[in-house]
Enzyme design. Structure first.
Site, short mmCIF file in Angstrom:
data_model
loop_
_atom_site.label_atom_id
_atom_site.label_comp_id
_atom_site.label_asym_id
_atom_site.label_seq_id
_atom_site.Cartn_x
_atom_site.Cartn_y
_atom_site.Cartn_z
N CYS A 113 0.97 -1.18 -0.07
CA CYS A 113 0.18 -0.05 -0.03
C CYS A 113 0.97 1.20 0.14
O CYS A 113 1.44 1.60 1.14
CB CYS A 113 -0.81 -0.16 1.11
SG CYS A 113 -1.76 1.56 1.40
N CYS A 116 -0.65 4.37 2.36
CA CYS A 116 -0.39 4.18 3.84
C CYS A 116 -0.21 2.99 4.21
O CYS A 116 1.15 2.55 3.92
CB CYS A 116 -1.88 4.70 4.34
SG CYS A 116 -3.16 3.89 3.52
N SER A 117 -0.84 2.04 4.93
CA SER A 117 -0.61 0.71 5.11
C SER A 117 -1.78 -0.20 5.20
O SER A 117 -1.62 -1.05 5.95
CB SER A 117 0.30 0.77 6.51
OG SER A 117 -0.72 1.19 7.37
#
Lengths: 211, 94
Positions: A113, A116-117
């Site tokens: 990603c 972000c995460s």
């Protein structure tokens, strides 16, 4: 007024230790306190949610993978609609929209990603720190083969490398290839071979994968 | 939901740089790819980020790019790809 804890409710700073708080930690604590004060949820709800978050582990994803290896009809459903297939195994997926991408002899998939995460936490638990790091996020999209080699995974040039950037509402999990020589293993023994990194796509399971 | 693009159809990502909360990575802007699948309709995150309701929902696609389209100096083989989710208002016909 010298007491910084002049507000009405009791709370401990047990999670925060003695170190100075950063900007986001301060904001997170303030927001949590306000939501509790306003009665949106209680401190017990927060604690329970954090506990549940830590209780989710990659074992869940590994069980899904092992089931798919043994049941071709389930595998087909998993690839067509990941969330519905996991629900059919009794996994509460909540709002997670899962896309499962399959490794085959000619195709290797890897998940990231960049924004972000985003991570399929419901199946894999909390993401490892490196998954959230800027070097992984920025490099795996533009030099995936180099990054995979740094993880110890060298892929031949005739293998297609597909990177999947989770930029929006989907979450991704890699369905690794079943290792050769595992035909007689039980589903539970197969699941033991499937590690977190195999389902992110930075590793592949082997007959003797340590768990 | 009426989706403008079908799987297999070539598309190009708008080359735009609006302020705010945008889920289209910079590296994909202006690049040409092919629709891999339609994911469904989702509320627009660019609106949700400002406390609005995100309606009307936007068709969301997975678009596949060949790596050399994204990175002209890509060192790996020409068949390597990268898939990204993109909302319909970011896509145009090439």
């Amino acid at each position: 007024m010298t007491d910084p804890h002049d507000h009405a409710h009791d709370h401990s700073h047990v999670d925060h230790g003695a170190e100075a708080l950063g900007y986001y930690e301060t904001m997170q604590i303030a927001l949590t306190e306000l939501l509790i004060e306003k009665g949106v949820f209680g401190a017990e709800d927060v604690r329970r949610e954090v506990e549940a978050m830590h209780a989710r582990t990659p074992a869940r994803g590994a069980a899904v993978v092992a089931h798919a290896w043994r049941d071709p009809a389930f595998k087909a459903r998993l690839l067509a609609d990941g969330s519905a297939a996991c629900e059919s195994l009794g996994i509460a997926m909540g709002p997670t929209r899962l896309v499962v991408v399959e490794n085959t002899p000619g195709v290797h998939n890897v998940i990231v990603c960049t924004l972000c995460s985003c991570y399929p936490r419901v199946l894999l638990g909390l993401p490892p720190d490196w998954y959230k790091s800027r070097p992984y996020r920025s490099r795996v999209v533009r030099e995936p083969r180099t990054v995979l080699a740094e993880f110890g995974l060298e892929l031949p040039n005739d293998t297609i490398v597909r990177v999947h950037d989770s930029t929006a509402d989907m979450r991704y999990m890699v369905l690794p290839e079943r290792p050769k020589g595992t035909e007689r293993l039980s589903e539970a023994a197969l699941a033991e071979l499937v590690t977190r990194d195999c389902m992110i796509g930075v590793a592949v399971p082997s007959r003797s994968s340590p768990r | 939901m009426s989706a403008r693009f079908a799987p297999g159809e070539p598309v190009r990502v708008r080359r735009a740089f609006p302020p705010g909360h945008v889920r289209t990575p910079y590296y994909a802007r202006g690049k040409a790819g092919v629709v891999e699948r339609l994911c469904g309709a989702f509320r627009n995150p660019e609106e949700l980020a400002f406390g609005r309701n995100g309606e009307p929902k936007q068709p969301l696609y997975r678009v596949r790019f060949v790596q050399r389209e994204l990175w002209p100096d890509y060192a790996g083989p020409a068949h390597d790809t990268l898939d990204i989710e993109l909302y319909e208002h970011w896509l145009e016909s090439p």
